[in-house]
Design a protein around this motif. Structure first.
Motif, PDB file in Angstrom:
ATOM      1  N   MET A  65       0.992  -1.690   0.123  1.00 47.71           N
ATOM      2  CA  MET A  65       0.281  -0.163   0.080  1.00 47.71           C
ATOM      3  C   MET A  65       0.579   1.661  -0.002  1.00 47.71           C
ATOM      4  O   MET A  65       0.594   2.442  -0.297  1.00 47.71           O
ATOM      5  N   GLU A  71       1.588   2.192  -3.533  1.00 52.70           N
ATOM      6  CA  GLU A  71       0.662   2.876  -4.412  1.00 52.70           C
ATOM      7  C   GLU A  71       0.658   4.288  -3.748  1.00 52.70           C
ATOM      8  O   GLU A  71       0.289   4.910  -4.269  1.00 52.70           O
ATOM      9  N   LEU A  72       1.313   4.778  -2.575  1.00 59.30           N
ATOM     10  CA  LEU A  72       0.583   6.019  -1.598  1.00 59.30           C
ATOM     11  C   LEU A  72       1.642   7.050  -2.252  1.00 59.30           C
ATOM     12  O   LEU A  72       1.910   7.539  -2.717  1.00 59.30           O
ATOM     13  N   LEU A  99       0.801   7.706  -5.721  1.00 57.83           N
ATOM     14  CA  LEU A  99      -0.025   8.719  -5.849  1.00 57.83           C
ATOM     15  C   LEU A  99       0.191   9.957  -5.177  1.00 57.83           C
ATOM     16  O   LEU A  99      -0.338  10.838  -4.998  1.00 57.83           O
ATOM     17  N   TYR A 117       5.896   4.604   4.097  1.00 52.68           N
ATOM     18  CA  TYR A 117       5.578   3.748   4.454  1.00 52.68           C
ATOM     19  C   TYR A 117       6.076   2.549   3.238  1.00 52.68           C
ATOM     20  O   TYR A 117       6.438   1.086   3.860  1.00 52.68           O
ATOM     21  N   GLU A 121       6.889  14.026  11.558  1.00 52.31           N
ATOM     22  CA  GLU A 121       4.925  14.929  11.207  1.00 52.31           C
ATOM     23  C   GLU A 121       3.850  15.413  12.222  1.00 52.31           C
ATOM     24  O   GLU A 121       3.088  15.953  11.878  1.00 52.31           O
ATOM     25  N   VAL A 122       3.865  15.021  13.255  1.00 45.45           N
ATOM     26  CA  VAL A 122       3.219  15.326  14.315  1.00 45.45           C
ATOM     27  C   VAL A 122       3.668  16.402  15.580  1.00 45.45           C
ATOM     28  O   VAL A 122       2.040  16.658  15.919  1.00 45.45           O
ATOM     29  N   PRO A 128      -1.200   6.183  16.482  1.00 44.80           N
ATOM     30  CA  PRO A 128      -0.645   5.245  15.718  1.00 44.80           C
ATOM     31  C   PRO A 128       0.247   4.866  14.691  1.00 44.80           C
ATOM     32  O   PRO A 128       0.974   3.720  14.312  1.00 44.80           O
ATOM     33  N   ARG A 129       1.159   5.724  14.555  1.00 42.47           N
ATOM     34  CA  ARG A 129       2.332   5.644  13.991  1.00 42.47           C
ATOM     35  C   ARG A 129       3.235   4.840  14.971  1.00 42.47           C
ATOM     36  O   ARG A 129       4.375   4.363  14.311  1.00 42.47           O
ATOM     37  N   GLU A 143      -2.549  15.253   4.354  1.00 41.76           N
ATOM     38  CA  GLU A 143      -2.537  13.617   4.210  1.00 41.76           C
ATOM     39  C   GLU A 143      -1.980  12.728   5.807  1.00 41.76           C
ATOM     40  O   GLU A 143      -2.598  11.860   6.180  1.00 41.76           O
ATOM     41  N   ALA A 144      -1.247  14.530   6.411  1.00 45.08           N
ATOM     42  CA  ALA A 144      -1.110  13.398   7.633  1.00 45.08           C
ATOM     43  C   ALA A 144      -1.800  13.393   8.557  1.00 45.08           C
ATOM     44  O   ALA A 144      -1.296  13.297  10.191  1.00 45.08           O
ATOM     45  N   MET A 162      -4.671  12.214   8.225  1.00 50.33           N
ATOM     46  CA  MET A 162      -5.265  10.104   8.605  1.00 50.33           C
ATOM     47  C   MET A 162      -4.922   9.836   9.589  1.00 50.33           C
ATOM     48  O   MET A 162      -3.997   9.895  10.238  1.00 50.33           O
ATOM     49  N   GLN A 199      -3.904   3.804   9.104  1.00 47.05           N
ATOM     50  CA  GLN A 199      -3.598   4.583   8.841  1.00 47.05           C
ATOM     51  C   GLN A 199      -3.161   4.891   7.827  1.00 47.05           C
ATOM     52  O   GLN A 199      -3.508   6.037   7.023  1.00 47.05           O
ATOM     53  N   LEU A 200      -2.682   3.502   7.245  1.00 49.74           N
ATOM     54  CA  LEU A 200      -1.874   3.947   5.813  1.00 49.74           C
ATOM     55  C   LEU A 200      -2.992   3.638   4.602  1.00 49.74           C
ATOM     56  O   LEU A 200      -3.240   4.122   3.241  1.00 49.74           O
ATOM     57  N   TYR A 201      -4.088   3.088   5.521  1.00 55.18           N
ATOM     58  CA  TYR A 201      -5.108   2.378   4.196  1.00 55.18           C
ATOM     59  C   TYR A 201      -5.787   4.300   4.231  1.00 55.18           C
ATOM     60  O   TYR A 201      -6.622   4.451   3.137  1.00 55.18           O
ATOM     61  N   ARG A 239      -4.681   7.074   4.653  1.00 54.59           N
ATOM     62  CA  ARG A 239      -4.097   8.466   3.514  1.00 54.59           C
ATOM     63  C   ARG A 239      -4.096   7.555   2.164  1.00 54.59           C
ATOM     64  O   ARG A 239      -4.055   8.630   1.565  1.00 54.59           O
ATOM     65  N   LEU A 240      -3.860   6.694   1.719  1.00 58.46           N
ATOM     66  CA  LEU A 240      -4.384   6.125   0.108  1.00 58.46           C
ATOM     67  C   LEU A 240      -6.200   6.573  -0.194  1.00 58.46           C
ATOM     68  O   LEU A 240      -6.312   7.430  -0.886  1.00 58.46           O
ATOM     69  N   ARG A 253      -5.765   9.952  -0.925  1.00 57.85           N
ATOM     70  CA  ARG A 253      -4.788  10.009  -2.112  1.00 57.85           C
ATOM     71  C   ARG A 253      -5.651   9.381  -2.946  1.00 57.85           C
ATOM     72  O   ARG A 253      -5.973  10.112  -4.253  1.00 57.85           O
ATOM     73  N   ARG A 254      -6.481   8.594  -3.194  1.00 60.01           N
ATOM     74  CA  ARG A 254      -7.600   8.515  -3.924  1.00 60.01           C
ATOM     75  C   ARG A 254      -9.219   8.860  -4.095  1.00 60.01           C
ATOM     76  O   ARG A 254      -8.994   9.319  -5.491  1.00 60.01           O
TER      77      ARG A 254
END
Lengths: 128, 734
Positions: free
Chosen positions: A32, A35-36, A39, A45, A84-85, A94-95, B477-478, B480, B488-490, B492-493, B496-497
């Motif tokens: 994933m 893909e990110l 995009l 990731y 990032e945060v 979550p990170r 995005e951050a 998310m 979280q990655l899902y 972010r996707l 972006r989608r």
């Protein structure tokens, strides 16, 4: 299959299980994450997915390098999360929460990995 | 002591945390909904077999109304000409008695402020349940849950009056909860539109029936099956002098419809003797849905007074035989507010039918949708219009009731003003006489022309820059979120989608678009509370984006989307707030929360709900913090039992008391909360038997102050549904 460790103890089995979990978590990050990145999103990731998957594979092979790689990825994740945060608790959760729990497990497995490597190098020497 | 189930859930949760796929958090209880089909999937490639289109065709918009849509078979009589209302005497809401809460927003200004001060921040810990009253309305076994009572009782003198979710009316004893009378509305399940709700009844004192006679004091309601009903406040029996045996048929002149398509859930205001009615039209069904007409009826007799019908702007009478009010016009479902002095009713409007496609709307509709319209209650002529969204295709219909105030300008002069909260979180303050903004409003560039052929977006949108925004910056995005890096990655996707260029991102077909703020607000029907003495305004609001996509007609057919009045319609085949057919337009719509549909958690980071105190003298935020805890929410719908204040989605308004407290329930943690108004600190809370998605109220009776909340739950918020009205009082006061 000889590349992978053959556990003889509970600790060994736990280490192998942890390695498998890390691989299973690393692969979706990699897939994933690619893909990110494609995009236009964060590159973290895909990079992290690659490192974590490799770390899991190395751990499954009984290589302490795998554990160290995972711990390195986790440390890097903390730095990236702060970047990032910042110090935001909900944002950090979550990170870093799950990865750090796993890192504790990995740290506990390091002696097992060291023993496995030691055993393997001894075996290799014996065979040689 | 934890129950076995709780323990199992805790263990499961623990296990998922260790696995790194889950975490502690809590979330948005948002319902399962169809997901947008995604990149390139909103159309059907040529040659693909699709179901026959005739199965998805609604009846002709000019078809006659079928029997049974007029629920009580009330004889209609010939079309009525416009007329004027019987003069009104002063009503109890004009100057409410100290102990009373005589109207939905307490008074004629909808301040939701009570002068009661027995309960204070220092003794609120003694607040205990005094009684629970059961309205008797909840889903029967086997019925799909469409309940959300949303009720606020009213209290006048010795009576507490309320309606049930299905429009029974009742009077109960304010001290004991004992039922004095119960009026049965005999409503059918089919009449429930999106939600079975009844926000409040209206207390009316007659100008023609002398004191002491039947129906001098009356209780009025507007129902889900489109009736006005008046009953006597003492015995609960219908007022024979009103309409036909106490009822007026509001489906008269509406033309083709089916039960549940048109409904009333808000209390109709009475302004200078005129009952003003609006109606909720089920969203997303078809372009030529029944009309959004606003009508006046005589409060004494139920006689028709006038209609304001957007596409018949100068005809104020009822439609001629065989004709009907103009279809597909913007419907208003929020609680309106009247102004006896200016002879106006302020109507918060919604959108034309087919919310997400605007190319087929008339210029008249475009002028008045998602706006505040001030209508002359004598004639039905609009006096002014203030629009909060131009050419709305985001379902930013106004859900809040306006609150009236006297605004003091910097030069010391006073302006009769109106506060209009919106789903966008933009709160507009307008001059009630003219509709001119009292605080600055800027037209700012908005994304245009948009992505849908032939349907251009407005180049600018209004921003209330003089008021603090009830919302946050655009999503990055951050922002998310999730429980682990993977979900979280899902998210972010997903981010972006989708198309996203900030607020007012135009609808799209090629891929989903992000709607932020979402259609739950900002401010929704809970509205705001205002203390005129201190100038403090309290608002609770949401932070819940949506993920939407237009789909081609063929794709909509393939998804089985059809309007509610299609003969082939089956319940579940397209709801008001999820996927909708938008028949008679080129597109259907798929709407979902912006969430991880696997864990059921929102994709954006918390908070999802906030409460804000604003000083209206300076328009500065006094304090603001997340509202609602994680206790009843969590991943996979599991409650976390954590007392963390995460800020949950919320529906239902706040109440301010002179005791220095704010009471608000609304949150998906199923709690009622009390805050110290000066500090914003939570000083008390209690777990309700069901979801507290209603506005509380407070009253005093025989020297004791009570706080009442309908814990009716909310199907869309996925909180437990009950028929419990929970009433609190201090346990150390006799």
């Amino acid at each position: 299959m000889s590349a992978f460790m053959k556990p003889h103890s509970a600790a060994g089995w736990a280490t192998l299980l942890l390695a498998v979990i890390i691989i299973l978590l690393g692969l979706p990050l990699l897939y994933m994450g690619a893909e990110l990145a494609f995009l236009g999103g964060s590159l973290y990731y895909v990079v992290c997915g690659l490192v974590v998957t490799a770390a899991g594979v190395l751990m499954a092979m009984g290589r302490p390098l795998g554990g160290l790689l995972y711990l390195g990825a986790c440390a890097f994740t903390w730095l990236w999360a702060f970047w990032e945060v910042g110090l935001d608790g909900w944002g950090l959760l979550p990170r870093v929460f799950g990865p750090t729990i796993l890192a504790i497990g990995v740290a506990l497995c390091l002696p097992v990995l060291r023993r496995a490597e030691h055993a393997r190098t001894t075996n290799v020497r014996e065979v040689a | 002591m934890m129950s076995n189930t709780t323990m199992l859930r805790t263990l499961l949760l623990g296990a998922t945390i260790i696995a790194g796929t889950a975490g502690v958090t809590a979330l948005a209880q948002v319902p399962p909904a169809d997901q947008p089909p995604g990149n390139g999937n909103a159309t059907v490639s040529p040659g693909t077999p699709t179901p026959p289109t005739d199965a998805f065709s609604p009846p002709s918009p000019n078809a006659p109304q079928a029997p049974g849509v007029n629920a009580a078979n009330i004889p209609d009589g010939p079309p009525a000409e416009p007329s004027e209302a019987t003069p009104m005497v002063e009503q109890v809401t004009a100057n409410p008695a100290h102990d009373d809460w005589p109207g939905y927003g307490r008074d004629d200004r909808a301040t939701r402020f009570s002068p009661l001060d027995q309960i204070t921040p220092s003794n609120v810990s003694h607040l205990k349940r005094a009684f629970i009253y059961h309205t008797g309305s909840k889903p029967a076994p086997g019925q799909v849950n469409k309940w959300a009572a949303e009720t606020t009782p009213i209290k006048v003198g010795d009576g507490l009056y309320m309606c049930s979710a299905m429009n029974d009316m009742m009077r109960i004893d304010p001290a004991t909860g004992k039922e004095v009378w119960h009026f049965h509305a005999n409503e059918k399940y089919d009449s429930i539109p999106y939600t079975a709700a009844c926000k409040a009844v209206v207390y009316y004192t007659s100008s023609t029936v002398p004191e002491g006679e039947h129906c001098h004091h009356r209780i009025l309601e507007a129902t889900l099956d489109e009736r006005l009903i008046e009953v006597d406040s003492e015995d609960g029996k219908v007022c024979e002098g009103f309409g036909w045996h106490g009822m007026v048929n509001l489906m008269k002149g509406m033309g083709e419809s089916v039960p549940g398509f048109v409904a009333e859930t808000a209390p109709p205001p009475i302004v200078n003797g005129a009952i003003i009615t609006n109606q909720e039209i089920l969203d997303g069904q078809r372009r030529w849905a029944p009309s959004g007409v606003i009508r006046g009826y005589d409060a004494e007799t139920g006689r028709f007074l006038w209609a304001w019908d957007v596409n018949r702007p100068h005809e104020h009478g009822e439609p001629k035989e065989g004709e009907h009010y103009s279809r597909g016009t913007p419907n208003s479902w929020a609680a309106m507010i009247g102004d006896n002095a200016l002879g106006l009713v302020y109507v918060p409007t919604g959108n034309s039918a087919a919310d997400y496609y605007s190319a087929m709307r008339s210029p008249e509709e475009n002028k008045v949708s998602s706006a505040v319209v001030a209508i002359d209650v004598k004639t039905g002529e609009p006096r002014w219009v203030f629009q909060t969204v131009h050419k709305d295709v985001w379902d930013y219909d106004i859900g809040s009731q306006p609150t009236l105030m006297d605004f003091t300008k910097p030069d010391g002069s006073s302006v009769p003003a109106l506060i209009m909260p919106t789903k966008r979180g933009q709160t507009f303050v307008l001059d009630r006489r003219t509709g001119e903004p009292v605080l600055p409003v800027e037209e700012r560039p908005a994304p245009s022309p948009g992505m849908v052929p032939g349907d251009t977006r407005a180049p600018t949108q209004p921003w209330s820059v003089g008021m603090p925004r009830l919302g946050f910056a655009p999503l990055k995005e951050a922002d998310m979120w999730g429980m682990s890096p993977i979900d979280q990655l899902y998210c972010r996707l997903k981010y972006r989608r989708a198309h996203y260029v900030g607020e007012f991102t135009p609808p799209s077909i090629d891929k989903p678009w992000l709607e932020y703020p979402g259609y739950n607000g900002g401010s929704d029907w809970g509205s705001v509370a205002y203390d005129e003495k201190t100038g403090i305004l309290i608002a609770n609001w949401n932070n819940t984006p949506m993920y939407d996509q237009l789909v081609s007609r063929k794709k909509a057919d393939k998804l089985g989307l059809m309007p509610v009045d299609d003969p082939n319609y089956k319940p579940g085949g397209g709801g008001a707030e999820g996927a909708g057919a938008m028949a008679e337009t080129p597109y259907g719509i798929v709407v979902s929360p912006f969430w991880d549909e696997y864990t059921g958690m929102m994709c954006n980071r918390p908070p999802y709900g906030m409460i804000t105190a604003i000083d209206m003298h300076t328009q500065k935020v006094l304090w603001q913090h997340p509202l609602g805890s994680a206790r009843a929410n969590g991943p996979f719908g599991l409650p976390t039992h954590l007392p963390l204040t995460i800020g949950t989605p919320n529906n239902g308004g706040p109440v301010i008391t002179a005791g220095g407290l704010i009471f608000v329930a609304a949150t998906t943690d199923n709690m009622i909360h009390a805050f110290d108004i000066h500090t914003g600190r939570e000083v008390w809370n209690d777990v309700l038997p069901g979801g507290g998605q209603a506005t509380p109220m407070t009253y005093e009776y025989k020297g004791k102050q009570y706080v009442a909340i309908m814990a009716g739950g909310h199907h869309f918020m996925m909180t437990p549904v009950t028929d419990d009205l929970v009433v609190y009082a201090l346990d150390n006061v006799n």
